[in-house]
Design an enzyme around this catalytic site. Structure first.
Site, PDB file in Angstrom:
ATOM      1  N   HIS A 161      -1.962 -10.794  11.812  1.00  0.00           N
ATOM      2  CA  HIS A 161      -1.472  -9.509  11.314  1.00  0.00           C
ATOM      3  C   HIS A 161      -1.150  -8.670  12.558  1.00  0.00           C
ATOM      4  O   HIS A 161      -1.998  -8.511  13.437  1.00  0.00           O
ATOM      5  CB  HIS A 161      -2.541  -8.834  10.453  1.00  0.00           C
ATOM      6  CG  HIS A 161      -2.237  -7.390  10.189  1.00  0.00           C
ATOM      7  ND1 HIS A 161      -1.033  -6.979   9.673  1.00  0.00           N
ATOM      8  CD2 HIS A 161      -2.967  -6.259  10.402  1.00  0.00           C
ATOM      9  CE1 HIS A 161      -1.028  -5.659   9.581  1.00  0.00           C
ATOM     10  NE2 HIS A 161      -2.194  -5.202  10.013  1.00  0.00           N
ATOM     11  N   GLU A 206       0.849  -1.188   0.000  1.00  0.00           N
ATOM     12  CA  GLU A 206       0.000   0.000   0.000  1.00  0.00           C
ATOM     13  C   GLU A 206       0.885   1.238   0.000  1.00  0.00           C
ATOM     14  O   GLU A 206       0.420   2.338   0.287  1.00  0.00           O
ATOM     15  CB  GLU A 206      -0.976  -0.004   1.173  1.00  0.00           C
ATOM     16  CG  GLU A 206      -0.325  -0.165   2.521  1.00  0.00           C
ATOM     17  CD  GLU A 206      -1.331  -0.225   3.668  1.00  0.00           C
ATOM     18  OE1 GLU A 206      -2.045   0.761   3.864  1.00  0.00           O
ATOM     19  OE2 GLU A 206      -1.386  -1.264   4.355  1.00  0.00           O
ATOM     20  N   CYS A 247      -3.338  -3.823   4.470  1.00  0.00           N
ATOM     21  CA  CYS A 247      -2.398  -4.843   4.970  1.00  0.00           C
ATOM     22  C   CYS A 247      -2.760  -6.254   4.522  1.00  0.00           C
ATOM     23  O   CYS A 247      -2.131  -7.223   4.953  1.00  0.00           O
ATOM     24  CB  CYS A 247      -2.332  -4.774   6.493  1.00  0.00           C
ATOM     25  SG  CYS A 247      -1.845  -3.147   7.082  1.00  0.00           S
TER      26      CYS A 247
HETATM   27  N1  COA Z   1       1.656   0.971  31.116  1.00  0.00           N
HETATM   28  C1  COA Z   1       1.098  -0.105  30.504  1.00  0.00           C
HETATM   29  N2  COA Z   1       0.057  -0.010  29.593  1.00  0.00           N
HETATM   30  C2  COA Z   1      -0.406   1.227  29.318  1.00  0.00           C
HETATM   31  C3  COA Z   1       0.124   2.382  29.946  1.00  0.00           C
HETATM   32  C4  COA Z   1       1.189   2.216  30.871  1.00  0.00           C
HETATM   33  N3  COA Z   1       1.765   3.264  31.479  1.00  0.00           N
HETATM   34  N4  COA Z   1      -0.529   3.466  29.455  1.00  0.00           N
HETATM   35  C5  COA Z   1      -1.456   3.000  28.576  1.00  0.00           C
HETATM   36  N5  COA Z   1      -1.384   1.645  28.489  1.00  0.00           N
HETATM   37  C6  COA Z   1      -2.151   0.752  27.642  1.00  0.00           C
HETATM   38  C7  COA Z   1      -3.624   1.090  27.573  1.00  0.00           C
HETATM   39  O1  COA Z   1      -4.339   0.560  28.679  1.00  0.00           O
HETATM   40  C8  COA Z   1      -3.987   0.412  26.257  1.00  0.00           C
HETATM   41  O2  COA Z   1      -4.107  -0.971  26.441  1.00  0.00           O
HETATM   42  P1  COA Z   1      -5.395  -1.767  25.905  1.00  0.00           P
HETATM   43  O3  COA Z   1      -5.500  -1.496  24.434  1.00  0.00           O
HETATM   44  O4  COA Z   1      -5.109  -3.174  26.222  1.00  0.00           O
HETATM   45  O5  COA Z   1      -6.574  -1.185  26.645  1.00  0.00           O
HETATM   46  C9  COA Z   1      -2.739   0.621  25.398  1.00  0.00           C
HETATM   47  O6  COA Z   1      -1.688   0.918  26.303  1.00  0.00           O
HETATM   48  C10 COA Z   1      -2.851   1.761  24.399  1.00  0.00           C
HETATM   49  O7  COA Z   1      -3.302   2.895  25.080  1.00  0.00           O
HETATM   50  P2  COA Z   1      -4.293   3.931  24.371  1.00  0.00           P
HETATM   51  O8  COA Z   1      -4.613   4.986  25.354  1.00  0.00           O
HETATM   52  O9  COA Z   1      -5.424   3.205  23.719  1.00  0.00           O
HETATM   53  O10 COA Z   1      -3.297   4.476  23.262  1.00  0.00           O
HETATM   54  P3  COA Z   1      -3.556   5.529  22.116  1.00  0.00           P
HETATM   55  O11 COA Z   1      -4.820   6.281  22.284  1.00  0.00           O
HETATM   56  O12 COA Z   1      -2.300   6.305  22.044  1.00  0.00           O
HETATM   57  O13 COA Z   1      -3.742   4.645  20.783  1.00  0.00           O
HETATM   58  C11 COA Z   1      -3.441   3.023  19.067  1.00  0.00           C
HETATM   59  C12 COA Z   1      -3.179   3.390  20.528  1.00  0.00           C
HETATM   60  C13 COA Z   1      -2.937   1.619  18.802  1.00  0.00           C
HETATM   61  C14 COA Z   1      -4.952   3.041  18.804  1.00  0.00           C
HETATM   62  C15 COA Z   1      -2.706   4.044  18.155  1.00  0.00           C
HETATM   63  O14 COA Z   1      -1.341   3.868  18.338  1.00  0.00           O
HETATM   64  C16 COA Z   1      -3.044   3.892  16.700  1.00  0.00           C
HETATM   65  O15 COA Z   1      -3.999   4.485  16.228  1.00  0.00           O
HETATM   66  N6  COA Z   1      -2.230   3.110  15.940  1.00  0.00           N
HETATM   67  C17 COA Z   1      -2.469   2.833  14.583  1.00  0.00           C
HETATM   68  C18 COA Z   1      -3.621   1.877  14.517  1.00  0.00           C
HETATM   69  C19 COA Z   1      -3.389   0.778  13.617  1.00  0.00           C
HETATM   70  O16 COA Z   1      -2.291   0.285  13.497  1.00  0.00           O
HETATM   71  N7  COA Z   1      -4.484   0.372  12.972  1.00  0.00           N
HETATM   72  C20 COA Z   1      -4.433  -0.684  12.077  1.00  0.00           C
HETATM   73  C21 COA Z   1      -5.067  -1.856  12.729  1.00  0.00           C
HETATM   74  S1  COA Z   1      -4.972  -3.130  11.624  1.00  0.00           S
END
Ligand code: COA
Length: 392
Positions: free
Chosen positions: A235, A81, A113
């Site tokens: 994935h 992609e 993906c």
């Molecule tokens: N210690 C341990 N874990 C922690 C933490 C800490 N200090 N702080 C946060 N976390 C955990 C949260 O509880 C959460 O866990 P969970 O998902 O099991 O509930 C995780 O870390 C992520 O925290 P979150 O607040 O949801 O992170 P974010 O709002 O920054 O977003 C993604 C995370 C993944 C959604 C973001 O990085 C993203 O959009 N990535 C791209 C998405 C992607 O790849 N999409 C394609 C899917 S195929």
């Protein structure tokens, strides 16, 4: 009896620099454990401007090709992609760089993906009809979400190259699979953008819903249950994602099997944790990671969940061949990962912004520090200049 078809060899390439994600967390004002545990990523590949999907695919493919196998390739299916041209297929550039024969089909496959899985299934069906043919399947991408974005911690990049043949050494693919497509806006990249638009949490939910749908349908089609599987590979846009997928089905396994499936998941996420997202190559890097770090036996069954936002999901399976360790260059892959050097957050940001600009200007890239066999030297007259080191 029908011919056995599947993955005969796997090659992998990722560039020689990485960003430690604990450093990125500090720079972004986050707790490092959010990245290391919450997201499940430790290092992220940093892609220099001298590498694009074509050169990364060539570097991965070179690992598994000989002059003899090159001459036997009937088709190149390039899943990506992050294509470099809206018309011409990356596979055509790749076939030329690798010196493949001209009596080869070469096409690009795109569905986020999921592209490499489409390529793999098309390749397997082709070889079932033409058992003497070899098909080169690529999954290559650069995962870019943007500096300071929520997705920044889930970037990465690299390429997987798989040779699909009859009587494969690594994995025989089952012909049955289950797939599902819906028009979903969880992640997309309009043609004018270099970074994707993503609703990360929504995407996570769609991923899990699609996994449940295709896993249920696969069991209905085959009569198999979780007890038939030694490992599941997912994935992995970030390793927590696959962990959530596994947790969704784990309660249906016995206590002993839960332990062994979890151990195999740990093996399957190790390389992804240290490279980051490869988009369409991620599932196959996870499979390679399982082969490298797990303790598989010939005859065991592995389940694969492929997901491409937008969205398409597929569950399929395969049987591990006793010869699987002959299908990848363990020493080369281990050395490539071990010999990478860490960059600082400042250096990473600089490299991020040095990507070939989206315009028509001639560019000469700084190729002096590039050690990969295939690399991008720049652009002249709106054409990319691909080069090959004479000695490596
Ligand atoms: N210690 C341990 N874990 C922690 C933490 C800490 N200090 N702080 C946060 N976390 C955990 C949260 O509880 C959460 O866990 P969970 O998902 O099991 O509930 C995780 O870390 C992520 O925290 P979150 O607040 O949801 O992170 P974010 O709002 O920054 O977003 C993604 C995370 C993944 C959604 C973001 O990085 C993203 O959009 N990535 C791209 C998405 C992607 O790849 N999409 C394609 C899917 S195929």
């Amino acid at each position: 009896m029908s011919v056995k078809v599947g993955i005969d060899q796997i090659g992998f390439y990722t560039p020689d620099q990485y960003l430690p994600l604990a450093d990125l967390a500090v720079a972004r004002g986050d707790d490092p454990n959010k990245y290391l545990i919450g997201i499940g990523q430790t290092k992220q590949a940093v892609i220099p401007p001298t590498q694009d999907v074509v050169t990364m695919a060539a570097n991965a493919a070179e690992q598994i090709l000989s002059d003899t196998t090159k001459s036997e390739i009937a088709m190149v299916l390039f899943g990506t992609e992050s294509g470099v041209d809206n018309s011409k297929a990356s596979a055509v550039y790749l076939a030329h760089l690798l010196g493949l024969p001209t009596n080869t089909r070469a096409i690009e496959v795109k569905q986020a993906c999921y592209g490499a899985t489409a390529g793999l299934q098309i390749a397997a069906d082709f070889v079932r009809v033409h058992p003497a043919a070899k098909v080169l399947v690529i999954g290559a991408d650069i995962a870019r979400y943007g500096l300071h974005s929520a997705g920044e911690v889930t970037q990465g990049g690299g390429a997987i190259a798989m040779m699909v043949t009859a009587n494969p050494r690594v994995l025989t693919l089952d012909a049955v699979s289950s797939y599902h497509t819906e028009d979903v806006m969880d992640f997309w990249r309009p043609v004018y953008r270099t970074e994707a638009l993503v609703d990360g949490r929504y995407s996570t939910n769609v991923y899990l819903k699609f996994f449940e749908t295709v896993w249920q349908d696969y069991q209905r089609q085959t009569g198999k249950t979780i007890a038939d599987f030694t490992a599941f590979v997912f994935h992995l846009p970030f390793t927590k994602m696959g962990r959530k997928g596994l947790r969704q089905i784990l309660p249906t396994a016995s206590a002993d099997q839960q332990a062994s499936l979890t151990a195999n998941f740990e093996a399957s996420q190790e390389d992804n944790r240290n490279v980051g997202n490869l988009y369409t190559g991620s599932l196959y890097l996870s499979f390679l990671s399982l082969l490298r770090h797990g303790q598989l036996q010939g005859g065991e069954t592995v389940g694969f969940f492929s997901y491409g936002s937008g969205a398409e999901g597929e569950f399929f399976s395969g049987t591990v061949e006793p010869t699987y360790r002959k299908g990848f260059a363990e020493a080369k892959i281990a050395a490539m990962l071990d010999q990478r050097t860490a960059v600082t957050v400042d250096e990473y940001e600089e490299l991020f912004n040095e990507q070939l600009p989206n315009d028509a200007e001639d560019v000469r890239l700084p190729v002096g520090t590039e050690h990969a066999r295939y690399y991008l030297a720049g652009r002249r007259g709106e054409q990319r200049l691909y080069r090959q080191q004479t000695t490596c």
